[in-house]
Each structure stands twice: as C-alpha cells, then as structure tokens.
Design an enzyme around this catalytic site. Structure first.
Site, PDB file in Angstrom:
ATOM      1  N   ASP A   1       0.833  -1.203   0.000  1.00 35.44           N
ATOM      2  CA  ASP A   1       0.000   0.000   0.000  1.00 35.44           C
ATOM      3  C   ASP A   1       0.871   1.260   0.000  1.00 35.44           C
ATOM      4  OD1 ASP A   1      -2.315   1.486   0.125  1.00 35.44           O
ATOM      5  OD2 ASP A   1      -3.037   0.606   1.994  1.00 35.44           O
TER       6      ASP A   1
ATOM      7  N   ASP B   1     -10.639   2.120  -3.386  1.00 37.11           N
ATOM      8  CA  ASP B   1     -11.185   1.902  -2.043  1.00 37.11           C
ATOM      9  C   ASP B   1     -12.702   1.915  -2.072  1.00 37.11           C
ATOM     10  OD1 ASP B   1      -8.886   1.507  -0.682  1.00 37.11           O
ATOM     11  OD2 ASP B   1      -8.687   3.556   0.048  1.00 37.11           O
TER      12      ASP B   1
HETATM   13  C1  DGJ Z   1      -5.750   2.071   2.005  1.00 37.83           C
HETATM   14  C2  DGJ Z   1      -6.132   0.873   1.199  1.00 37.83           C
HETATM   15  O1  DGJ Z   1      -6.598   1.260  -0.056  1.00 37.83           O
HETATM   16  C3  DGJ Z   1      -7.165   0.066   1.974  1.00 37.83           C
HETATM   17  O2  DGJ Z   1      -7.583  -1.017   1.209  1.00 37.83           O
HETATM   18  C4  DGJ Z   1      -6.548  -0.382   3.271  1.00 37.83           C
HETATM   19  O3  DGJ Z   1      -5.514  -1.274   3.028  1.00 37.83           O
HETATM   20  C5  DGJ Z   1      -6.060   0.825   4.050  1.00 37.83           C
HETATM   21  N1  DGJ Z   1      -5.196   1.644   3.264  1.00 37.83           N
HETATM   22  C6  DGJ Z   1      -5.342   0.402   5.301  1.00 37.83           C
HETATM   23  O4  DGJ Z   1      -4.802   1.457   5.955  1.00 37.83           O
END
Ligand code: DGJ
Length: 729
Positions: free
Chosen positions: A479, A549
C-alpha cells in the site's frame, strides 16, 4: 522483418500486423515523423513530407532553403531554440546558459528482441522473434549531446514502445530539464482526446472531448502516477466507438510524476508526447554519463476503443506481467480491512478465516494494524515488527493456522511511509522527505520515506525480508497512502534536489525488484489508497492492483469499465463488501455485488462471520461459479457492450480465445417503469457455431446472438444484474 531501412530515401519503415510507422532522415539530417496509422504497403515519403509554401515568420535552418523550417517539420524528437515553437521533447541547460540542442541523424542499429531498461520497468519478450528493436542515434555536433531513440516493434500485437537515452559525450556537466519518452507529430487535428480522470474512490472515469485546436495535457506532480490522471491518453478519430474507427492509445510505464500532452499548432498538426513531468524535474548529466527515460507504449487500433483495449490487454499479459503468476489463476481472497479495520484480535481473525474457508475462499489477507502499536492510522508506520498483544503467537502461528484451514496467507505493508509517532522516526527523523527549516506536512498522519537514500532502501528490504523469512507468506498487499510534499533530501546537494521525485521512483523500483525477485512464490498486489498508482510500472513488479477503495457495486461499474480501457482484467482487484456500503452508504443486492466482483479479480472484504444463511449460500455459489469462469475472466478476451458513462445499463462479456465459451454480465442501476424489452447484442462469438446458454437452458446460434441479440430477463427493481454463461454446443 518488422523494421526496414530504405536506403534511397533514408527512411525507416516499422510494421506491425496492422499498422505502419514511418520515419525519415530529411535533407538537413533532421529526423522527421512521416506516418503512424493503418498499414500501408509501400510508403512514399516524398508524397507526405510537404512544407507550407510560404511559411510566415519562419526561422530558416539555412539561408538557402526558403521553406525548410523546424516549426513546420513533423519530428520524432523535437528540441527548442531553433525556431520550433511547439512542445519540445528535450530541453537541456548547456554550460554556456543556452538551451539549444540541435539533434541531427548519426546512424542506426536494429536488433532482434527487446532490450531491458536498467533500473526501470520495461516490456520484455521471451522469444526474440516476437519483437525487434530499432535504435536511431542523433547528435548535437556542438555540445556532443547524443540521443538514442528506441523503437520496439511487437509485430503481432500492433504495439510499438518507445524510450530515449540521452548521453553526455561532451566535457562539461549539463542539466536535462525535460526528456520525453516519445513525441509524434500527426498531420491533422481532427481528433478527440480521451483519458482516465479520477479522485480517491472515483478512479479512472472515461473522459472524451474534441481536441479543439488547443493544447491538452494530463499530468501528475504528486510523486506518484496518482488518482487524478492515469498515465494514459488516446487520440481518436471523431467517429471512433467501441468497435470502429482509429484509436491511438499511449501509456507510460512509470509510477511517478508524468505528463502526456497533445498540442495543435498553427497549421492544424497535432504534436503528442509523453514522459516524466518536466515540472520540478532536472537531472545533472555529468560528462560520459547517460539518462534513460521510462518506456512509453503506443497502440494503434482501427477497430475502435475495444480493439485498443484488447491490444493493451494482450501486450501486458504477455510482455509486461512477469513471474509465476503471469498466467496462473489468481486466488479468491478475503481481506479483513472493511470487516474489522484496526479492531481485530486473534479470535476475530480465527472466526473470519474459518468461515471464509467454508465458503471456498482461497486466500486470507491480514490488512493494516498487525505491527508496532498500530491501532489507529496515527502511528507506527515504519515499525515493521508484529504486535504480539494483538496476535499472540504472532504472524507465524496465524499463517500456519490459515494454511491448516486450506487457505493461503497474505499480509499488508505500507513500506514507503513513516509515522512521526513511530520508533523509526524517533531514531531516524531525517529519513523522510523534508526541507530543513520547513514544517513537515502530514497526510493521514504520515510522512514519505526518502527512497532516494540507500540506507532507507536497505532498512526496508531487510526488515520486510526478515518477515518473509520467518512467516509463510503467499501474498503481499503493498500500500501507499499519501502524495509527496516538501520534496527534499538531506543527502543530496541543492543542484540535485529536483532529481528527488525520479530518484524516489528508481529507489522504489529497486526495492520492489529485490523483494519480488528474491521471493518469487509471493503474489504481490499494489495499492495506493485504492487505485492511486495503477500503472504499468507497478504491474511490472506486482501483477495485480487494488482498483479502488470504493467497493460500491454501482460506482465500481464506472471504475472497472474505465480501468479496462487499458489494463487486463486479471490485474483489476474487485471485492464484494457489506451493505450499506462503507463509502457511499448504498444498499445493493449481493447478487449484483457478486457479478461486479466476478468481472475482475474476485475477493471479499466484509465480516463473513456476520452474514445470514441465505447470504452464506449465495456466496458459496458465487465462489463456485467464479472458480469455473475464472480462466475466461482473467485470461479471455474482454468486450464492452454497454457503457455506464452513457446510460443506466452496463454490459460486458468475456470470450475464450478459441470462442468455445463466453460469459456475459448485464447490470441496471435504476428500475424503469414500463421498460421496453431488453435485447443485448453479443460480440466476438463464432457466427457458425451454436451456443448453449446455461442460465436459460437454451441453444442459440452465434450469428443470432450477435445480430439479433439475447433477451435479458430480469425482475423489476433497482440494482439488478444478470450473468449468462455460454458454451459451444
Ligand atoms: C488504504 C487501502 O486502499 C485500503 O484497502 C486499506 O488497506 C487501508 N489503506 C489500510 O490502511
């Protein structure tokens, strides 16, 4: 041979199955772009290269030649300072303070196969007969700056990739201020411009508008390719649609600051170019050193936008995505993020994994919150050691338990970041990007690690590898959740501070190269607050990306439709989540959420310990069906039928390469009173064959399904969807 040099008029003819690209060395040794488009049998350069008869205000290259002027010469790699007033591909600050670079043809070389680009992701070829590469060398005789333009021709895929290497063969250090990966001058402006625009949770929406005789650009200065613009754009004939018309698609194999532009000049020619964003960029080029631009991909389609997409999909599936997972079916995963956020313990995870395993899920991913004191997003990034209070027995025991349940184990990392409230920051406050004397702007309570530093890169590689060595890990979610600010590095002199964004990306590529090469058994998925860094550069190291997301099924129609314009469906992570949806509060049926998720790389992201028996049975059925159609979705050909950007309905289908099977999805967002009959014309079937439609228990001809259509029978109501599986009868 895909590349020919025609001696008598000093032209280069580059050919793929359906396209030609023509370059010519002109009479004053400048390199002209002559043609790119549908394949032509015998090209006559003289017929095309015509200068305006009386160019006004023309800066003539030689006093004798009245009409030869760089401002009207269509070029392959234009520079500034000699009377071409359009966007340059190369700008260099010479030692005398001038910015003139006059690139003249020197020689060329043709090789079989595809060279790699040191330190940068690049397309590759396993069989050197698939690709051939042309290098054209240019030089400025006064400053001894040399430029090599590279063209790799993927003969059977209608794709050409380009990159450039700038070499300083002079005796003094110079500064590169702009070095595009490619530039092309089209002799018309009668095009539309199309690109993928977005924001967090609304990534890659399709935008299309006329070029309008203006300069149009997409870009990023965020330090990442970004949510805002994807490093992709296309110019299209006005009549181009999904199946018809000319489309030129351009995509940069790079994950940092970029620019893509199309500028129309005074004579209605269009110059397009793409590369590292010259804003806030410079590169000190010492004598006898060179600088390589990222690679850019150019795809030509005379079969509309769909043809362009399928070319990108095939190219990336065969020549970009690497390693063990290249053509391996990707596991159906469950991720605990939307199920628990930071609030989990071993009991909760055990229940979740037990239920997921019963449903048929194949991989469990432990998301954010397993390390340091990470119980909120305010702390601990950088402290990559497990939190044994939360997970007694640690990751090792959890991974063993997950494997015993018949699933693989995956783990979340956000390696590029540091929380000011972390042990690492207390020890190494200078390891983040910062400018002395300025405050450090936090975003999601975090700062960006300075990956231009070797010590930082080594720290990350070592502590991540240590976890890989101790825990049985099958998958990693990588991430990255903020963009850069205060872009400064303590270790670099003032003259090199503008190199940092690119050095950061080179550092990131070095880390990813190390970890993916040394751990070939791990499937990596990249993520950047969802799809904030969905680009071919990341896909070279990590064969799939968390698309957004936003997990709402309705919003996902647009997000996945837009993403599919360029990126193969096997790269598009799409999860079923809970309702009301956490991002938009919408309630959609599980059926529709399942169908949207099945249209990519399927997964679940909700608390499955908390679902009804009915939902349990539905999920089991979805998972079983996905396992059956997975080869089609992940490795078949993709056809878009109805666009969510144009109406209330969306439809797409996947067809196996041999056309013996297909799966069709249809979605309707809002119910319509007294609706007309719904007939969907399918695509790409064999008209001679009959197909059994499993869900209808009926046999229909491929010709009938494509020309007359398939009747969609759905109940009334909002958020409806249907799936039809077709097999050759
Ligand atoms: C952002 C990501 O896009 C989410 O799926 C998740 O992993 C969060 N970060 C966790 O902090």
């Amino acid at each position: 041979m895909a590349i020919r040099f025609v001696e008598y008029d000093r032209s280069f003819i580059l050919e793929t199955k359906n396209s030609s690209y023509v370059i010519k060395v002109t009479k004053h040794d400048f390199l002209a772009h002559i043609y790119y488009g549908k394949k032509i049998r015998n090209y006559d350069c003289e017929e095309s290269l015509v200068f305006p008869k009386e160019p006004p205000l023309c800066a003539r290259i030689t006093p004798e030649d009245e009409v030869y002027c760089l401002d009207t010469l269509p070029q392959e790699y234009p520079t500034s300072g000699r009377g071409d007033y359009r966007h340059p591909a190369l700008v260099i600050d010479n030692t005398d303070g001038s910015r003139i670079v006059e690139l003249k043809y020197k020689d060329f070389n043709i090789v079989k196969g595809k060279p790699t680009l040191a330190g940068l992701p690049s397309l590759y070829s396993e069989d050197e007969n698939d690709v051939s590469t042309l290098e054209i060398r240019l030089e400025d005789a006064l400053t001894n700056i040399e430029v090599s333009l590279f063209y790799s021709i993927f003969e059977n895929i209608d794709a050409i990739t380009r990159w450039s290497i700038v070499r300083n063969a002079g005796n003094e250090t110079v500064n590169i201020n702009c070095a595009m990966s490619f530039s092309i001058d089209f002799s018309s402006c009668d095009y539309d411009f199309m690109h993928l625009r977005g924001f967090w949770a609304r990534e890659r929406f399709v935008e299309r508008f006329p070029l309008n005789k203006l300069s149009t650009q997409i870009d990023s200065t965020r330090g990442a390719s970004g949510h805002h613009h994807n490093p992709f754009f296309a110019i299209l004939s006005k009549n181009a649609d999904e199946e018809n018309g000319f489309v030129y698609g351009f995509n940069l194999v790079y994950s940092g600051n970029f620019i893509g532009r199309a500028g129309v000049d005074q004579f209605d020619n269009t110059r397009v170019s793409m590369g590292i964003n010259p804003n806030d960029f410079s590169w000190e080029l010492k004598t006898q050193t060179s600088f390589a631009t990222p690679e850019a991909v150019m795809v030509f389609s005379s079969n509309g936008i769909g043809g362009m997409s399928r070319t990108f999909h095939e190219l990336y599936s065969k020549h970009l995505i690497r390693g063990k997972f290249k053509s391996k079916e990707r596991p159906i995963l469950i991720n605990n993020w939307e199920a628990t956020y930071f609030d989990f313990n071993r009991h909760k995870i055990d229940d979740l994994t037990q239920k997921a395993s019963n449903l048929g899920v194949e991989l469990f991913v432990l998301d954010d919150g397993w390390f340091g004191e990470r119980n909120t997003d305010k702390k601990s990034l950088g402290d990559w050691f497990e939190n044994k209070e939360k997970l007694p027995g640690g990751l090792k025991s959890l991974s063993e338990d997950v494997h015993k349940k018949g699933m693989q184990f995956g783990l979340w990392f956000e390696p590029e970041m540091i929380s000011p409230d972390s042990e690492l920051y207390r020890k190494q406050p200078d390891w983040c990007l910062h400018v002395e004397g300025r405050s450090r702007s936090e975003s999601r309570y975090q700062l960006v690690l300075d990956l231009s530093r070797k010590d930082v890169r080594e720290y990350l590689i070592n502590c991540i590898q240590e976890i890989f060595d101790n825990v049985d890990i099958d998958y990693v979610k990588w991430d990255m959740n903020r963009n850069m600010s205060e872009v400064g590095s303590k270790l670099l002199p003032a003259s090199k501070q503008k190199e940092i964004p690119h050095r950061y990306i080179l550092g990131l590529y070095e880390i990813m190269d190390n970890l993916t090469t040394n751990n070939p058994h791990i499937l990596f998925e990249s993520c950047s607050s969802g799809g904030g860094r969905f680009d071919p550069g990341m896909l070279y190291y990590m064969p799939q990306t968390w698309t957004s997301d936003n997990t709402d099924a309705v919003d996902r129609l647009k997000i996945q439709y837009g993403t599919s314009l360029v990126y193969p469906l096997s790269t598009i992570g799409s999860h079923v989540s809970a309702v009301p949806n956490h991002q938009v509060n919408r309630i959609t049926p599980l059926e529709m959420r399942g169908h949207v998720s099945m249209s990519g790389n399927m997964g679940y992201e909700l608390d499955v310990t908390n679902i009804s028996n009915d939902e349990t049975e539905q999920m089991k059925a979805q998972i079983a069906i996905y396992k059956e159609i997975r080869p089609l979705v992940q490795f078949g050909e993709f056809y878009r039928i109805l666009s969510p950007f144009e109406g209330n309905e969306t439809s797409w289908m996947f067809v196996s390469k041999d056309k013996t099977s297909a799966v069709v999805f249809w979605f309707r967002v809002l119910a319509q009173p007294n609706p007309p009959a719904k007939i969907l014309k399918l695509k790409a079937l064999n008209p001679e064959w009959d197909y059994r439609i499993i869900e209808k228990d009926k046999v229909l001809g491929g010709d009938m399904l494509m020309n007359s259509g398939l009747t969609i029978s759905v109940e009334k109501g909002d958020f409806r969807s249907i799936m039809y599986r077709l097999v050759k009868n």
